[in-house]
Motif scaffolding. Structure first.
Motif, PDB file in Angstrom:
ATOM      1  N   GLN A  38       0.830  -1.193   0.000  1.00 51.39           N
ATOM      2  CA  GLN A  38       0.000   0.000   0.000  1.00 51.39           C
ATOM      3  C   GLN A  38       0.866   1.245   0.000  1.00 51.39           C
ATOM      4  OE1 GLN A  38      -2.352   0.672   3.540  1.00 51.39           O
ATOM      5  NE2 GLN A  38      -3.935   1.745   2.403  1.00 51.39           N
ATOM      6  N   GLN A  42      -3.255   5.357  -1.350  1.00 51.96           N
ATOM      7  CA  GLN A  42      -3.664   4.440  -2.404  1.00 51.96           C
ATOM      8  C   GLN A  42      -4.214   3.162  -1.784  1.00 51.96           C
ATOM      9  OE1 GLN A  42      -0.945   3.818  -5.655  1.00 51.96           O
ATOM     10  NE2 GLN A  42      -0.037   5.848  -5.434  1.00 51.96           N
ATOM     11  N   SER A  43      -4.819   2.343  -2.610  1.00 54.67           N
ATOM     12  CA  SER A  43      -5.444   1.130  -2.096  1.00 54.67           C
ATOM     13  C   SER A  43      -4.417   0.032  -1.894  1.00 54.67           C
ATOM     14  CB  SER A  43      -6.524   0.649  -3.052  1.00 54.67           C
ATOM     15  OG  SER A  43      -5.949   0.258  -4.271  1.00 54.67           O
ATOM     16  N   LEU A  44      -4.831  -0.999  -1.206  1.00 52.50           N
ATOM     17  CA  LEU A  44      -3.983  -2.178  -1.042  1.00 52.50           C
ATOM     18  C   LEU A  44      -3.914  -2.905  -2.380  1.00 52.50           C
ATOM     19  CD1 LEU A  44      -5.313  -1.669   1.892  1.00 52.50           C
ATOM     20  CD2 LEU A  44      -4.626  -4.011   2.330  1.00 52.50           C
TER      21      LEU A  44
ATOM     22  N   PHE B  90     -12.117   0.669   4.133  1.00 49.12           N
ATOM     23  CA  PHE B  90     -11.848   0.166   2.791  1.00 49.12           C
ATOM     24  C   PHE B  90     -13.046  -0.631   2.278  1.00 49.12           C
ATOM     25  CE2 PHE B  90      -7.401   1.183   2.362  1.00 49.12           C
ATOM     26  CZ  PHE B  90      -6.933   1.234   3.659  1.00 49.12           C
ATOM     27  N   PHE B 105      -9.264  -3.955  -3.501  1.00 46.50           N
ATOM     28  CA  PHE B 105      -9.636  -2.894  -2.568  1.00 46.50           C
ATOM     29  C   PHE B 105      -9.787  -1.545  -3.246  1.00 46.50           C
ATOM     30  CE2 PHE B 105      -9.280  -4.872   1.576  1.00 46.50           C
ATOM     31  CZ  PHE B 105      -8.518  -5.996   1.318  1.00 46.50           C
ATOM     32  N   GLY B 106     -10.626  -0.698  -2.641  1.00 48.34           N
ATOM     33  CA  GLY B 106     -10.671   0.700  -3.004  1.00 48.34           C
ATOM     34  C   GLY B 106      -9.523   1.439  -2.347  1.00 48.34           C
ATOM     35  N   GLN B 107      -9.470   2.746  -2.591  1.00 52.81           N
ATOM     36  CA  GLN B 107      -8.349   3.551  -2.130  1.00 52.81           C
ATOM     37  C   GLN B 107      -8.393   3.847  -0.640  1.00 52.81           C
ATOM     38  OE1 GLN B 107     -10.661   4.102  -4.445  1.00 52.81           O
ATOM     39  NE2 GLN B 107     -10.015   5.706  -5.852  1.00 52.81           N
ATOM     40  N   GLY B 108      -9.534   3.621  -0.044  1.00 51.23           N
ATOM     41  CA  GLY B 108      -9.676   3.894   1.372  1.00 51.23           C
ATOM     42  C   GLY B 108     -10.224   5.282   1.644  1.00 51.23           C
TER      43      GLY B 108
END
Lengths: 116, 115
Positions: A38, A42-44, B90, B105-108
């Motif tokens: 990560q 940004q996303s995982l 997330f 996953f999305g970016q959070g």
């Protein structure tokens, strides 16, 4: 719930050295473990999937010689970042699966790697 | 390929106010959708999941999410925010790649609660 321990939580190393990150399932046996990366905000991103006793499956674009994954037992998987460079600096997270259902997927607390 | 997009990297609400975290998905097949929460220095914890049963899904800590196929959305809500809800959230979609089930996953979204 089940506990996944990831160690170390933070590591700083010099460019060119190798760093090993451990992921342990403390109270269950995990047939499959996943490694994510990560970047800030940004996303995982899934890096690889490892199954006990077999070679890891790497996602497209992930260098298998750069990121060595070993899953020698049902409770331990390790990620070794070899010859680390500043661009490898990131947050690395592991997860361990109890089964097929993603509801039984448990995450470690992550490792912040900083390469100087 | 399946994906999720979280609208807003940072949401700030007052304690007691409604929490709304947005997630839109892209999927060519009926998706399995998840919301995870990450508290500081801790691993991701499953809040709730949608697996094509009831469209309104209730999770832990008073959170719920509604699957809306027409809007390709799976927004997370909580009627009244608590200080302890401050965390990173997330959204994720489950996809099968080469026979293995994986999460994308999305970016959070970082949720901040103001006293």
């Amino acid at each position: 719930g089940a506990v996944v321990s990831q160690h170390p939580s933070r590591v700083i190393c010099k460019s060119g050295t190798s760093v090993k990150i451990e992921c342990r399932s403390l109270d269950f046996q995990a047939t499959t473990m996943f490694w994510y990366r990560q970047f800030p905000k940004q996303s995982l991103m899934l890096m690889a999937t490892s199954n006990e006793g077999s070679k890891a499956t790497y996602e497209q674009g992930v260098e298998k010689d750069k990121f060595l994954i070993n899953h020698a037992s049902l409770t331990l998987s390790t990620l070794t970042v070899t010859s680390a460079h500043p661009e490898d600096s990131s947050f690395y997270i592991c997860s361990a699966s109890l089964g097929w259902d993603n509801e039984k997927l448990f995450f470690g607390s992550g490792t912040q790697l900083s390469v100087l | 390929a399946q994906s999720v997009t979280q609208l807003g990297s940072h949401v700030s609400v007052s304690e007691g106010a409604l929490v709304l975290l947005r997630c839109n998905y892209s999927s060519s097949v009926p998706p399995y959708l998840f919301w995870y929460v990450q508290y500081p220095n801790q691993g991701l914890q499953l809040l709730l999941k949608y697996t094509s049963a009831a469209t309104l899904v209730k999770g832990i800590n008073g959170f719920e999410a509604e699957f809306k196929k027409s809007e390709t959305s799976f927004h997370l809500t909580k009627p009244s925010a608590h200080m302890s809800d401050a965390a990173e959230y997330f959204c994720a979609v489950s996809t099968i790649i080469q026979g293995a089930q994986k999460l994308v996953f999305g970016q959070g979204t970082r949720l901040t609660i103001n006293p």
